[in-house]
Design an enzyme around this catalytic site. Structure first.
Site, PDB file in Angstrom:
ATOM      1  CG  HIS A 126      28.277  -6.961  15.643  1.00  0.00           C
ATOM      2  ND1 HIS A 126      28.449  -5.647  14.776  1.00  0.00           N
ATOM      3  CD2 HIS A 126      29.816  -6.572  16.387  1.00  0.00           C
ATOM      4  CE1 HIS A 126      29.551  -5.383  14.491  1.00  0.00           C
ATOM      5  NE2 HIS A 126      30.526  -5.888  15.578  1.00  0.00           N
ATOM      6  CG  ASP A 201      25.874 -12.576  14.268  1.00  0.00           C
ATOM      7  OD1 ASP A 201      27.093 -12.672  13.537  1.00  0.00           O
ATOM      8  OD2 ASP A 201      25.821 -11.257  14.146  1.00  0.00           O
ATOM      9  CD  GLN A 204      33.351 -12.806  17.920  1.00  0.00           C
ATOM     10  OE1 GLN A 204      33.385 -13.320  18.896  1.00  0.00           O
ATOM     11  NE2 GLN A 204      33.087 -11.567  17.811  1.00  0.00           N
ATOM     12  CE  LYS A 231      33.930 -10.879  13.882  1.00  0.00           C
ATOM     13  NZ  LYS A 231      34.617  -9.753  14.858  1.00  0.00           N
ATOM     14  CB  CYS A 373      30.258  -3.193  17.028  1.00  0.00           C
ATOM     15  SG  CYS A 373      31.719  -2.024  16.130  1.00  0.00           S
TER      16      CYS A 373
HETATM   17  N1  PMP Z   1      28.358 -10.098  14.652  1.00  0.00           N
HETATM   18  C1  PMP Z   1      29.174 -10.306  15.916  1.00  0.00           C
HETATM   19  C2  PMP Z   1      28.799 -10.817  17.051  1.00  0.00           C
HETATM   20  C3  PMP Z   1      30.518  -9.606  15.530  1.00  0.00           C
HETATM   21  O1  PMP Z   1      30.949  -9.934  16.423  1.00  0.00           O
HETATM   22  C4  PMP Z   1      30.713  -9.254  14.357  1.00  0.00           C
HETATM   23  C5  PMP Z   1      31.968  -8.506  14.292  1.00  0.00           C
HETATM   24  N2  PMP Z   1      32.980  -7.703  15.859  1.00  0.00           N
HETATM   25  C6  PMP Z   1      29.961  -9.099  13.505  1.00  0.00           C
HETATM   26  C7  PMP Z   1      28.980  -8.923  13.654  1.00  0.00           C
HETATM   27  C8  PMP Z   1      30.526  -8.335  11.957  1.00  0.00           C
HETATM   28  O2  PMP Z   1      31.576  -8.452  11.358  1.00  0.00           O
HETATM   29  P1  PMP Z   1      32.443  -8.102   9.741  1.00  0.00           P
HETATM   30  O3  PMP Z   1      32.975  -7.004  11.157  1.00  0.00           O
HETATM   31  O4  PMP Z   1      33.206  -9.739   9.895  1.00  0.00           O
HETATM   32  O5  PMP Z   1      31.047  -8.161   9.787  1.00  0.00           O
END
Ligand code: PMP
Length: 460
Positions: A126, A201, A204, A231, A373
């Site tokens: 991401h 990270d 997910q 999440k 993203c």
């Molecule tokens: N890493 C991953 C794998 C994600 O899916 C996301 C959110 N889509 C993020 C980071 C960013 O998370 P946040 O928007 O809660 O900061």
């Protein structure tokens, strides 16, 4: 539905809400966009309501409520630490506003320590785990294969190539595009073997299965872990960064301000210890209270059981999607491997954004479409050439390529998947007509106005 599924279904807020369709009918909403954010648990909302009368400033007052709030906030670090099996003595739990902020904070600390070393990020990250590194340090990409799986061979090649210069391997626990779960313990082993550390990270990953950072002395220890509460059924804006206390005890914090210091004069700044040093400003005690309630609920449900439950649903959806002509799945190679509960696909002859609109306007089903993203990863999965990407860059008004993603929470069920598959099959049978109809609705701002009339409030 069996009793356990009913229990899971009833654990979240808003499952019976009806939303408008283009026909004027209102239908119970189906949320298949849980990878973006999940609805709150009832237990979280109860905690917020119960705690609200006692809510007060944290670390700032001697009043009874303030002491109570501060205790709740500080004790939360232990709950989080136990949830992911961090080392309470050697790790620090820093509360942030989410994964993105947590990685930016870590990137700042690591860049302050030594800018000359390299951070290896993977092609499946991401952007939250790409951009902070690109601007903070020297970074390089570990490649993925054509089906999107991480190449451990390339990781080792790069670790060898940089001859001990790699400071950190930054990798996602699970992809928000293909759902692949990475072999983080093998990656940790490799990283440590070459004198590097590992950041996972967990945005997910943590909401979907048991997580164990493993002891510091283990070669499979996860040095840094980040995740977001929103999440995992706890909105209100909390996130977590866990990692070696030593790193955070050195140098100035990423964000500077009140609460980070012991003493400031015109001449000196005496920084407090971490985590206080790394949590400038008024702490988000409500967000943290929500996160703790969510963790306790997830633990009661048992993370292993939840993983199996979501897996059944994901397998069911994959099987159904594969039977619809014109649907192409991404990340299929990982079917035999561990994956989290999401599936990405394209529908031949219909732009991804139209698929999302058709599902919403015709079936009350919320999904995500686009690049999620994770631009470089989706570009690679779609085999986009440099020329095609350049074209997209030069023609910002034209629709971007992308995928459609469905992602499940613990409360979704096979009946909802059936409803989704029915619309998908119908859509593919009428794809030409529907694509034309929905091409006129260019973006969400064009959502037919009358559909956006506020829904009448129910009596409390
Ligand atoms: N890493 C991953 C794998 C994600 O899916 C996301 C959110 N889509 C993020 C980071 C960013 O998370 P946040 O928007 O809660 O900061």
């Amino acid at each position: 539905m069996d009793t356990f599924s009913m229990l899971l279904r009833n654990s979240v807020v808003g499952i019976e809400e009806k939303v408008p369709l283009v026909s004027g009918e209102r239908r119970t909403a189906i949320n298949f966009d849980n990878a973006a954010t999940t609805p709150p648990f009832h237990s979280v909302m109860r905690e917020i309501r119960n705690f609200a009368p006692w809510y007060s400033s944290v670390h700032r007052g001697a009043g009874y409520k303030s002491v109570l709030s501060s205790n709740l906030y500080e004790k939360a670090r232990d709950t989080v630490s136990e949830f992911v099996k961090a080392d309470a003595q050697r790790d620090v739990v820093i509360f942030t506003k989410g994964t993105t902020e947590a990685i930016n904070l870590l990137a700042y600390k690591i860049s302050q320590q030594d800018r000359s070393r390299v951070v290896l990020v993977t092609e499946m990250e991401h952007l939250a785990n790409v951009l902070p590194w690109r601007f903070a340090c020297q970074s390089d990409f570990v490649s993925v294969d054509a089906s999107g799986r991480l190449s451990l061979e390339d990781l080792e090649t790069k670790l060898v190539k940089y001859k001990g210069k790699v400071r950190l391997v930054a990798v996602t626990g699970a992809s928000n595009v293909t759902g692949y779960m990475n072999p983080v313990y093998r990656i940790a082993r490799l990283a440590h073997q070459y004198g590097a550390e590992i950041l996972v990270d967990g945005a997910q990953w943590v909401p979907h299965c048991p997580v164990d950072m493993r002891p510091h002395q283990s070669k499979e220890h996860i040095d840094y872990l980040v995740f977001s509460a929103h999440k995992m059924y706890a909105p209100f804006g909390a996130g977590v960064l866990i990692g070696h206390k030593d790193l955070f005890q050195q140098g100035p914090p990423f964000c500077k301000g009140g609460g980070t210091v012991n003493l400031v004069t015109h001449e000196l700044v005496d920084w407090d210890d971490s985590p206080q040093r790394d949590e400038a400003g008024s702490p988000n005690v409500m967000g943290v209270a929500a996160l703790i309630a969510a963790i306790e609920t997830l633990q009661c449900m048992n993370m292993n059981t939840l993983y199996e439950h979501e897996k059944q649903l994901t397998d069911y959806a994959i099987k159904g999607l594969k039977s619809v002509p014109g649907i192409k799945l991404y990340g299929e190679a990982g079917l035999a491997e561990k994956r989290v509960s999401l599936v990405s696909f394209t529908a031949e002859g219909i732009h991804h954004s139209n698929v999302a609109k058709i599902l919403s306007y015709e079936g009350a089903i919320a999904v995500r479409s686009g690049l999620f993203c994770a631009h470089p990863y989706v570009q690679k999965l779609l085999c986009l050439s440099k020329e095609e990407l350049q074209y997209c860059h030069e023609h910002p008004d034209e629709p971007l390529p992308g995928l459609v993603r469905i992602s499940f929470g613990i409360y979704n069920n096979c009946r909802e998947v059936d409803a989704f598959l029915e619309i998908i099959a119908w859509m593919m049978r009428h794809r030409r007509k529907l694509d034309e109809k929905y091409r006129c609705i260019e973006n969400d701002a064009d959502y037919p106005r009358w559909l956006l009339k506020p829904v009448k409030k129910r009596a409390p």
